[in-house]
Design a protein around this motif. Structure first.
Motif, PDB file in Angstrom:
ATOM      1  N   GLU A 130       3.352   2.774   3.064  1.00 19.56           N
ATOM      2  CA  GLU A 130       2.586   3.036   4.284  1.00 19.56           C
ATOM      3  C   GLU A 130       3.513   3.044   5.504  1.00 19.56           C
ATOM      4  OE1 GLU A 130      -1.539   1.529   6.284  1.00 19.56           O
ATOM      5  OE2 GLU A 130      -1.245   1.405   4.127  1.00 19.56           O
ATOM      6  N   LYS A 156       0.845  -1.192   0.000  1.00 17.82           N
ATOM      7  CA  LYS A 156       0.000   0.000   0.000  1.00 17.82           C
ATOM      8  C   LYS A 156       0.880   1.242   0.000  1.00 17.82           C
ATOM      9  CE  LYS A 156      -4.190  -1.433   2.333  1.00 17.82           C
ATOM     10  NZ  LYS A 156      -5.067  -1.125   3.476  1.00 17.82           N
ATOM     11  N   THR A 157       0.393   2.278  -0.653  1.00 19.87           N
ATOM     12  CA  THR A 157       1.128   3.538  -0.643  1.00 19.87           C
ATOM     13  C   THR A 157       0.275   4.637  -0.035  1.00 19.87           C
ATOM     14  OG1 THR A 157       0.409   4.128  -2.871  1.00 19.87           O
ATOM     15  CG2 THR A 157       2.502   2.962  -2.685  1.00 19.87           C
ATOM     16  N   GLN A 158       0.971   5.592   0.495  1.00 20.15           N
ATOM     17  CA  GLN A 158       0.380   6.822   1.020  1.00 20.15           C
ATOM     18  C   GLN A 158       1.038   7.973   0.282  1.00 20.15           C
ATOM     19  OE1 GLN A 158      -1.918   7.430   3.327  1.00 20.15           O
ATOM     20  NE2 GLN A 158      -2.226   5.401   4.190  1.00 20.15           N
ATOM     21  N   TYR A 216       5.392   6.330   5.557  1.00 23.99           N
ATOM     22  CA  TYR A 216       4.439   7.375   5.931  1.00 23.99           C
ATOM     23  C   TYR A 216       4.271   7.433   7.455  1.00 23.99           C
ATOM     24  CZ  TYR A 216      -0.053   9.825   6.228  1.00 23.99           C
ATOM     25  OH  TYR A 216      -1.064  10.695   6.545  1.00 23.99           O
ATOM     26  N   HIS A 217       4.074   6.286   8.081  1.00 27.49           N
ATOM     27  CA  HIS A 217       3.880   6.246   9.536  1.00 27.49           C
ATOM     28  C   HIS A 217       5.164   6.576  10.297  1.00 27.49           C
ATOM     29  CE1 HIS A 217      -0.283   5.131   9.436  1.00 27.49           C
ATOM     30  NE2 HIS A 217      -0.010   4.162   8.569  1.00 27.49           N
TER      31      HIS A 217
END
Length: 178
Positions: free
Chosen positions: A88, A4-6, A91-92
């Motif tokens: 993801e 998954k990407t953000q 990002y976090h």
């Protein structure tokens, strides 16, 4: 399985303050300030800049927003908002780093000397001292964001436009940003 990407957002701006006009004169670049945000609405941006919108000397790690501080004082600021895909996990991790920095914001200082040296194309850095584009680059480097290694040692805000996968999602006046 696809990861998954953000998206993170790099905000380039030219406020028209005396310092930004000096930087524009020296660099000949359209944008002379950069911030990083984790949300498209830009309600929370992070950078190194003015702590007080009326005092350029009182500077350090700051949370910025179109709704308060320097950006509220200068609604005619020219802006370019870049969107950059990251995993993801990255990002976090960036979010965690920014929260840690907020909790310890007094430990971070604006790097006036580093900014002056950069004007003469001399790289200079002290621990916990940054100017805006050095901070954004440092965040990207710490999290191995694709393409950050291709940035020049002395990075100007406009250099972030060259990162692979970056998209321009807004260009115009801050006051017109929806």
């Amino acid at each position: 399985m696809e990861e998954k990407t953000q998206r993170i957002y790099i905000v380039l701006s030219q406020t028209g303050t005396i310092l930004s006009r000096i930087l524009h004169f020296v660099t000949k670049k359209d944008y002379n300030h950069s911030s990083i945000s984790l949300n498209r609405e830009l309600t929370r941006m992070y950078s190194f800049g003015r702590r007080n919108p009326y005092n350029p000397v009182s500077a350090g790690f700051v949370r910025e927003s179109p709704h308060f501080g320097t950006f509220k004082r200068f609604p005619n600021s020219d802006m370019m908002v870049l969107s950059l895909p990251v995993s993801e996990e990255v990002y976090h991790r960036i979010g965690d780093l920014l929260e840690e920095m907020i909790a310890c914001s007094k430990d971070f200082h604006y790097d006036f000397l580093g900014l002056c040296c950069a004007g003469f194309r001399v790289k200079y850095h002290r621990e916990n001292h940054f100017y805006c584009s050095a901070f954004v680059k440092d965040v990207l480097e710490k999290h191995d964001v694709d393409g950050v290694e291709s940035l020049a040692p002395i990075t100007h805000p406009v250099d972030f436009m060259t990162l692979p996968g970056v998209d321009v999602v807004y260009q115009g006046k801050l006051k017109d940003l929806a």
